[in-house]
Design an enzyme around this catalytic site. Structure first.
Site, short mmCIF file in Angstrom:
data_model
loop_
_atom_site.label_atom_id
_atom_site.label_comp_id
_atom_site.label_asym_id
_atom_site.label_seq_id
_atom_site.Cartn_x
_atom_site.Cartn_y
_atom_site.Cartn_z
N HIS A 105 36.82 38.72 72.27
CA HIS A 105 37.99 38.08 72.35
C HIS A 105 38.93 38.27 71.25
CE1 HIS A 105 40.91 35.28 73.99
NE2 HIS A 105 40.93 34.77 72.67
N ASP A 141 36.71 32.29 77.49
CA ASP A 141 36.59 32.37 76.19
C ASP A 141 35.98 31.27 75.43
OD1 ASP A 141 38.27 34.60 76.50
OD2 ASP A 141 40.18 33.72 76.51
C1 GRF Z 1 41.04 43.91 73.08
O1 GRF Z 1 41.88 43.29 71.95
C2 GRF Z 1 40.32 43.09 73.63
O2 GRF Z 1 39.85 42.03 72.75
C3 GRF Z 1 40.95 42.23 74.64
O3 GRF Z 1 41.63 43.23 75.29
C4 GRF Z 1 42.09 44.32 74.49
C5 GRF Z 1 41.30 45.39 75.08
O4 GRF Z 1 41.48 46.79 74.43
N1 GRF Z 1 39.99 41.41 75.53
P1 GRF Z 1 40.63 47.98 74.77
O5 GRF Z 1 40.94 48.08 76.30
O6 GRF Z 1 39.42 47.88 74.41
O7 GRF Z 1 41.46 48.92 73.90
#
Ligand code: GRF
Length: 212
Positions: A105, A141
Protein backbone atom coordinates in the site's frame (compact mmCIF):
# COMPACT_ATOMS: atom_id res chain seq x y z
CA UNK A 1 10.47 -24.18 -3.26
CA UNK A 2 7.40 -22.17 -2.24
CA UNK A 3 5.19 -20.72 -4.92
CA UNK A 4 3.25 -17.48 -5.29
CA UNK A 5 0.47 -16.14 -7.47
CA UNK A 6 0.57 -12.40 -8.19
CA UNK A 7 -2.63 -10.40 -8.78
CA UNK A 8 -2.45 -7.19 -10.80
CA UNK A 9 -4.85 -4.74 -12.43
CA UNK A 10 -2.54 -2.48 -14.42
CA UNK A 11 1.07 -1.77 -15.33
CA UNK A 12 2.43 -4.22 -12.77
CA UNK A 13 5.69 -2.48 -11.94
CA UNK A 14 5.74 -4.12 -8.49
CA UNK A 15 5.19 -7.50 -10.15
CA UNK A 16 8.14 -6.73 -12.45
CA UNK A 17 10.34 -5.82 -9.49
CA UNK A 18 9.40 -9.13 -7.87
CA UNK A 19 10.19 -11.09 -11.03
CA UNK A 20 13.50 -9.27 -11.55
CA UNK A 21 14.60 -9.92 -7.97
CA UNK A 22 15.09 -13.60 -8.88
CA UNK A 23 13.72 -14.74 -5.55
CA UNK A 24 13.91 -18.35 -4.41
CA UNK A 25 10.19 -18.64 -5.15
CA UNK A 26 8.26 -20.10 -8.06
CA UNK A 27 5.94 -17.53 -9.63
CA UNK A 28 3.13 -19.89 -10.57
CA UNK A 29 0.96 -17.30 -12.32
CA UNK A 30 0.09 -13.65 -12.76
CA UNK A 31 -3.66 -13.07 -12.73
CA UNK A 32 -5.46 -9.85 -13.67
CA UNK A 33 -9.08 -8.74 -13.47
CA UNK A 34 -8.42 -6.67 -16.60
CA UNK A 35 -7.51 -8.22 -19.94
CA UNK A 36 -5.67 -5.04 -21.00
CA UNK A 37 -3.43 -4.83 -17.93
CA UNK A 38 -0.04 -4.03 -19.47
CA UNK A 39 1.73 -6.09 -16.82
CA UNK A 40 0.31 -9.26 -18.41
CA UNK A 41 2.46 -8.78 -21.52
CA UNK A 42 5.58 -8.53 -19.39
CA UNK A 43 4.70 -11.72 -17.49
CA UNK A 44 4.00 -13.60 -20.74
CA UNK A 45 7.30 -12.44 -22.20
CA UNK A 46 9.00 -13.88 -19.12
CA UNK A 47 7.28 -17.23 -19.69
CA UNK A 48 5.05 -16.91 -16.62
CA UNK A 49 1.51 -18.34 -16.84
CA UNK A 50 -1.13 -15.62 -16.98
CA UNK A 51 -4.89 -15.60 -16.56
CA UNK A 52 -7.67 -13.03 -16.67
CA UNK A 53 -10.69 -13.18 -14.39
CA UNK A 54 -12.90 -10.30 -15.50
CA UNK A 55 -14.95 -8.87 -12.64
CA UNK A 56 -17.59 -7.31 -14.90
CA UNK A 57 -19.76 -10.33 -15.79
CA UNK A 58 -20.21 -11.18 -12.11
CA UNK A 59 -23.35 -9.86 -10.44
CA UNK A 60 -21.81 -9.73 -6.97
CA UNK A 61 -18.41 -9.27 -5.40
CA UNK A 62 -18.77 -12.73 -3.85
CA UNK A 63 -19.40 -14.34 -7.26
CA UNK A 64 -16.29 -12.68 -8.73
CA UNK A 65 -14.20 -13.63 -5.71
CA UNK A 66 -15.35 -17.27 -5.95
CA UNK A 67 -14.23 -17.40 -9.58
CA UNK A 68 -10.95 -15.71 -8.71
CA UNK A 69 -10.36 -18.24 -5.89
CA UNK A 70 -10.95 -21.12 -8.29
CA UNK A 71 -8.40 -19.65 -10.69
CA UNK A 72 -5.82 -19.02 -7.94
CA UNK A 73 -6.30 -22.37 -6.24
CA UNK A 74 -5.64 -24.23 -9.49
CA UNK A 75 -2.02 -23.09 -9.00
CA UNK A 76 -1.99 -24.09 -5.29
CA UNK A 77 0.22 -21.16 -4.22
CA UNK A 78 1.73 -20.80 -0.76
CA UNK A 79 1.14 -17.04 -0.90
CA UNK A 80 -1.14 -14.72 -2.89
CA UNK A 81 0.56 -11.41 -3.67
CA UNK A 82 -1.57 -8.33 -4.36
CA UNK A 83 0.46 -5.96 -6.53
CA UNK A 84 -1.73 -3.08 -7.64
CA UNK A 85 -4.84 -5.26 -7.66
CA UNK A 86 -7.59 -2.66 -7.63
CA UNK A 87 -10.53 -4.68 -6.30
CA UNK A 88 -11.83 -4.77 -2.77
CA UNK A 89 -11.91 -8.40 -1.70
CA UNK A 90 -14.79 -10.01 0.20
CA UNK A 91 -14.40 -11.32 3.74
CA UNK A 92 -14.81 -14.86 2.41
CA UNK A 93 -11.87 -14.39 0.04
CA UNK A 94 -9.66 -12.88 2.73
CA UNK A 95 -10.54 -15.64 5.20
CA UNK A 96 -9.86 -18.34 2.59
CA UNK A 97 -6.28 -17.01 2.30
CA UNK A 98 -5.80 -16.01 5.95
CA UNK A 99 -2.06 -15.62 6.62
CA UNK A 100 -1.36 -16.33 2.92
CA UNK A 101 -2.41 -12.99 1.40
CA UNK A 102 -0.06 -10.00 1.25
CA UNK A 103 -0.41 -6.48 -0.14
CA UNK A 104 1.58 -3.34 -0.76
CA UNK A 105 0.00 0.00 0.00
CA UNK A 106 1.44 3.40 -0.96
CA UNK A 107 1.38 5.04 2.46
CA UNK A 108 2.75 4.55 5.93
CA UNK A 109 -0.23 2.64 7.29
CA UNK A 110 -2.32 3.16 9.32
CA UNK A 111 -2.13 6.65 7.79
CA UNK A 112 -3.98 7.12 4.50
CA UNK A 113 -5.72 3.83 3.81
CA UNK A 114 -7.72 3.81 0.56
CA UNK A 115 -7.11 5.68 -2.67
CA UNK A 116 -5.26 8.88 -3.67
CA UNK A 117 -2.76 8.45 -0.85
CA UNK A 118 -0.14 10.83 -2.27
CA UNK A 119 -2.58 13.68 -2.84
CA UNK A 120 -4.00 13.19 0.64
CA UNK A 121 -0.51 13.12 2.19
CA UNK A 122 0.30 16.43 0.48
CA UNK A 123 -2.99 17.96 1.63
CA UNK A 124 -2.32 16.83 5.19
CA UNK A 125 1.13 18.46 5.05
CA UNK A 126 3.01 15.42 6.31
CA UNK A 127 6.78 15.69 5.97
CA UNK A 128 7.41 11.97 5.73
CA UNK A 129 5.43 9.54 3.60
CA UNK A 130 6.08 6.03 2.35
CA UNK A 131 4.78 2.55 1.69
CA UNK A 132 3.82 -0.57 3.61
CA UNK A 133 3.82 -4.30 2.93
CA UNK A 134 1.22 -6.02 5.10
CA UNK A 135 -0.76 -9.20 5.47
CA UNK A 136 -4.37 -8.71 4.44
CA UNK A 137 -7.26 -8.85 6.88
CA UNK A 138 -10.94 -8.15 6.13
CA UNK A 139 -10.49 -4.44 6.97
CA UNK A 140 -9.18 -2.73 3.83
CA UNK A 141 -5.52 -1.58 4.06
CA UNK A 142 -5.23 -2.93 7.55
CA UNK A 143 -3.43 -5.98 8.86
CA UNK A 144 -0.10 -7.07 10.28
CA UNK A 145 2.75 -4.93 8.92
CA UNK A 146 5.79 -6.71 7.47
CA UNK A 147 7.96 -3.78 6.41
CA UNK A 148 7.69 -0.07 5.70
CA UNK A 149 9.86 2.43 3.84
CA UNK A 150 9.73 6.15 4.51
CA UNK A 151 10.59 8.97 2.12
CA UNK A 152 10.74 12.72 2.65
CA UNK A 153 8.01 14.92 1.21
CA UNK A 154 9.87 17.64 -0.64
CA UNK A 155 8.94 21.28 -1.11
CA UNK A 156 7.11 21.60 -4.41
CA UNK A 157 6.18 17.92 -4.62
CA UNK A 158 3.17 16.98 -6.67
CA UNK A 159 1.18 13.80 -6.19
CA UNK A 160 3.10 12.45 -9.21
CA UNK A 161 6.59 13.30 -7.96
CA UNK A 162 5.78 11.93 -4.53
CA UNK A 163 4.27 8.76 -6.03
CA UNK A 164 7.44 8.19 -8.05
CA UNK A 165 9.63 8.52 -4.93
CA UNK A 166 7.41 6.10 -3.01
CA UNK A 167 7.24 3.65 -5.93
CA UNK A 168 11.03 3.32 -5.97
CA UNK A 169 10.78 2.13 -2.38
CA UNK A 170 7.86 -0.19 -3.16
CA UNK A 171 10.12 -1.89 -5.67
CA UNK A 172 12.66 -2.46 -2.89
CA UNK A 173 10.51 -3.58 0.01
CA UNK A 174 8.08 -5.90 -1.77
CA UNK A 175 10.80 -8.22 -3.14
CA UNK A 176 12.51 -8.00 0.27
CA UNK A 177 9.34 -9.08 2.10
CA UNK A 178 8.85 -11.96 -0.33
CA UNK A 179 12.45 -13.06 0.13
CA UNK A 180 11.81 -13.24 3.88
CA UNK A 181 8.68 -15.27 3.17
CA UNK A 182 10.64 -17.62 0.89
CA UNK A 183 13.24 -18.05 3.63
CA UNK A 184 10.54 -18.79 6.23
CA UNK A 185 11.50 -15.75 8.25
CA UNK A 186 8.06 -14.10 8.59
CA UNK A 187 6.26 -15.09 11.75
CA UNK A 188 2.78 -13.87 12.60
CA UNK A 189 2.19 -13.70 16.32
CA UNK A 190 -0.78 -12.03 18.02
CA UNK A 191 -1.51 -9.90 14.99
CA UNK A 192 2.08 -8.71 14.52
CA UNK A 193 4.87 -9.82 12.23
CA UNK A 194 8.33 -10.72 13.43
CA UNK A 195 11.07 -10.93 10.81
CA UNK A 196 13.61 -13.39 12.12
CA UNK A 197 17.17 -12.21 11.78
CA UNK A 198 16.40 -8.80 10.27
CA UNK A 199 17.95 -5.73 11.81
CA UNK A 200 16.53 -2.31 12.53
CA UNK A 201 18.28 0.97 11.90
CA UNK A 202 19.67 3.00 14.76
CA UNK A 203 19.16 6.25 12.89
CA UNK A 204 16.04 8.36 12.51
CA UNK A 205 14.70 9.92 9.32
CA UNK A 206 13.99 13.62 9.93
CA UNK A 207 12.37 15.88 7.39
CA UNK A 208 12.94 18.73 6.81
CA UNK A 209 16.49 18.35 7.98
CA UNK A 210 19.27 20.75 8.83
CA UNK A 211 22.63 19.91 10.33
CA UNK A 212 22.93 21.53 13.75
C1 GRF B 1 1.29 0.85 -6.39
O1 GRF B 1 1.55 2.15 -5.94
C2 GRF B 1 0.70 0.02 -5.29
O2 GRF B 1 1.21 0.33 -4.04
C3 GRF B 1 -0.74 0.43 -5.37
O3 GRF B 1 -1.02 0.54 -6.74
C4 GRF B 1 0.18 0.83 -7.43
C5 GRF B 1 0.38 -0.25 -8.44
O4 GRF B 1 1.46 -0.02 -9.27
N1 GRF B 1 -1.57 -0.48 -4.65
P1 GRF B 1 2.04 -1.18 -10.20
O5 GRF B 1 0.86 -1.76 -10.97
O6 GRF B 1 2.70 -2.20 -9.33
O7 GRF B 1 3.00 -0.49 -11.11
Amino acid sequence: MKSIVILISGRGSNMQAIVEANLPLRIAAVISNKADATGLEYAQAKGIATAVVDHRPHATREAFDAELMRCIDAYAPDLVVLAGFMRILSDGFVQHYAGRLINIHPSLLPAFPGLATHRRALEAGVKIHGCTVHFVTPVVDHGPIVVQAAVPVKHGDTAQSLAARVLQQEHQIYPQALRWFAEDRLHLHQGQVNVHGAQTLDTALRSPWEAS
